[in-house]
Design an enzyme around this catalytic site. Structure first.
Site, PDB file in Angstrom:
ATOM      1  N   CYS A 325       0.836  -1.193   0.000  1.00  0.00           N
ATOM      2  CA  CYS A 325       0.000   0.000   0.000  1.00  0.00           C
ATOM      3  C   CYS A 325       0.877   1.253   0.000  1.00  0.00           C
ATOM      4  O   CYS A 325       1.521   1.555  -0.988  1.00  0.00           O
ATOM      5  CB  CYS A 325      -0.980  -0.023   1.165  1.00  0.00           C
ATOM      6  SG  CYS A 325      -2.358   1.133   0.946  1.00  0.00           S
ATOM      7  N   HIS A 425      -3.799  -5.406   0.867  1.00  0.00           N
ATOM      8  CA  HIS A 425      -3.647  -5.722   2.285  1.00  0.00           C
ATOM      9  C   HIS A 425      -4.089  -7.171   2.487  1.00  0.00           C
ATOM     10  O   HIS A 425      -5.106  -7.599   1.950  1.00  0.00           O
ATOM     11  CB  HIS A 425      -4.525  -4.813   3.143  1.00  0.00           C
ATOM     12  CG  HIS A 425      -4.022  -3.418   3.257  1.00  0.00           C
ATOM     13  ND1 HIS A 425      -2.850  -3.095   3.892  1.00  0.00           N
ATOM     14  CD2 HIS A 425      -4.544  -2.246   2.811  1.00  0.00           C
ATOM     15  CE1 HIS A 425      -2.662  -1.796   3.846  1.00  0.00           C
ATOM     16  NE2 HIS A 425      -3.670  -1.242   3.189  1.00  0.00           N
TER      17      HIS A 425
END
Length: 483
Positions: A325, A425
């Site tokens: 991310c 994630h």
């Protein structure tokens, strides 16, 4: 109108989150329509809801335990610390601003509390039972007048309360007595009993303490939960960042605004990791830049504190570099940020062929994807995204095949030389992928391959709930609730 049960703790880390998770599954198994609720949570570990907004990962897990789809109604107020005593305020899944702790207490908290209680009323109206989680200690004298996550919620809901303490730390009886003495009479009256958590030993040795509590407060001890080895996320307010070495040296940089560090739990189980805080420590077989609550500020911190040079040197020496991310965005060529830090164009570390532009609308979605990175090419993985940025790369890490179950075709992430980055994630919770990745590196080191035991969150929740049910007086709780 349904009933409500509240789990309070004598301190942070007492085990409230996991006890609520277990109770959600226990009552769901008994056939009740049960949902979790936490009016306000402070957490950097968030997850997407069915509405597309963010909630705490703790309430996300509790929703699964209730066999419900995670909803923003289960955690209406989420505070995401930004540093310097400021937090981003997320209400019903959507960011509504960044405030200092003082300004939040004095200006926003009452308004949000009223709105959160409206949500609680709706949950009670629609479900048999709402299990409410408190936050920290309910009797912090300096904070009690501003507390909208503990006894004020319990009294508003007319809930029965359970007070849980972590006996493994020691001082549990004193903690219970101290908490009970500082509660107001009406708050103390709502407590139906005590739970001792994380006990190692013979519970019969605790008898004199139980007798003292019952004599003093006319309230029973409802259970002694043994110390259980499990793979469920703990409360993140007290998370310790481990330094556990394995045959592979895996390093995760502890960014000032690190977020979603539950991403790396499977690496702990499979190998052990080392969270590093100094540039001179960087020399692992794998170096990971995690997610960040403030990507550009953390990138500049890496640069100013020598981490960028250390990462590049480690990469030249053969380290594999991974970014998740915000960490992926940092590893790219450049970032255009007019949203979060408002610093405009910022040069990236440059190990990945990617460019990122921050957008004002945050994406919070469940994803299914197909890996394009050659060693795991074609492998199906899943996870979730929580991000402002949109990145483009000529060498994507994967292609998203489904967004919230709707078909999609969207490249994401990037692949470089001994490096990859992804927005997914939970990528390491895809155990076949993690096994492939680690064994690739182990083979390079001449180490024997490892096999990562496949398991599911469902199995972990069910197993943990069975242990709690065996050691908790569920019948007494049901009787007190009147259901």
């Amino acid at each position: 109108m349904g009933e409500s049960l509240m789990v309070l703790g004598t301190s942070s880390g007492a085990g409230k989150s996991l006890l609520v998770t277990a109770l959600c599954r226990i009552f769901s198994n008994l056939g009740y329509d049960v949902v979790p609720f936490k009016s306000q949570n402070m957490s950097l570990n968030s997850a997407p809801s069915i509405e597309g907004g963010e909630i705490s990962r703790a309430q996300y897990l509790q929703a699964i335990a209730c066999r419900k789809r995670p909803s923003v109604r289960f955690n209406p107020i989420l505070l995401k610390p930004e540093g310097n005593m400021r937090s981003q305020v997320v209400f019903m899944g959507k960011p509504i601003g960044s405030v200092s702790a003082r300004d939040y207490m004095l200006s926003r908290k009452e308004e949000l509390f009223r709105k959160a209680m409206t949500v609680l009323d709706e949950l009670k109206e629609k479900h048999d039972l709402v299990i409410i989680e408190g936050a920290g200690s309910p009797v912090e004298i300096n904070l009690k007048d501003y507390d909208i996550a503990n006894t004020r919620v319990m009294l508003y809901a007319g809930a029965k309360g359970i007070l849980v303490t972590d006996i493994y730390r020691g001082g549990s009886f004193a903690s219970i007595v101290g908490t009970m003495e500082l509660l107001k009479p009406e708050e103390r009256e709502a407590i139906i009993g005590f739970v001792f958590n994380k006990f190692r030993g013979d519970p019969s040795l605790l008898g004199p303490g139980f007798e003292y509590l019952e004599e003093r407060y006319e309230k029973p001890t409802l259970g002694v939960i043994p110390y259980v080895e499990h793979r469920l996320p703990e409360e993140d307010s007290l998370t310790e960042f481990p330094k556990v070495r394995g045959e592979l040296h895996i390093q995760i940089i502890r960014l000032p605004h690190i977020s979603n560090f539950t991403d790396f739990e499977p690496l702990h189980w499979a190998n052990g990791v080392d969270y590093v805080t100094r540039a001179e420590e960087i020399k692992g077989d794998v170096v990971i830049i995690p997610g960040s609550k403030n990507t550009v500020e953390d990138l500049l911190w890496l640069r100013e504190n020598g981490f960028e040079d250390a990462i590049l040197e480690a990469h030249r020496d053969g380290s594999f570099i991974v970014g998740l991310c915000g960490g992926f965005q940092m590893l790219g060529e450049k970032i255009l940020d007019t949203v979060e830090s408002k610093r405009g164009i910022v040069k990236g570390i440059g190990l990945l062929p990617a460019k990122t532009v921050f957008e004002r609308v945050k994406r919070t979605n469940h994803l299914r994807a197909e890996v394009l990175w050659e060693p795991a090419r074609g492998m199906a993985v899943e996870g979730y995204e929580i991000r402002f940025g949109r990145s483009v790369s000529e060498r994507p890490f994967s292609v998203i095949r489904a967004i919230n179950s709707a078909k999609a075709f969207e490249p994401e992430g990037a692949v470089g030389e001994r490096a990859f980055g992804t927005y997914l994630h939970g990528i390491f919770h895809n155990f076949a992928f993690t096994e492939r990745f680690l064994n690739l590196l182990r083979e390079e080191r001449g180490l024997e391959p490892i096999s990562i035991e496949d398991w599911s969150i469902e199995e972990e929740i069910e197993g943990f709930a069975k242990v709690v049910e065996k050691n908790l007086d569920v019948e007494r709780i049901l009787a007190k609730l009147g259901i």
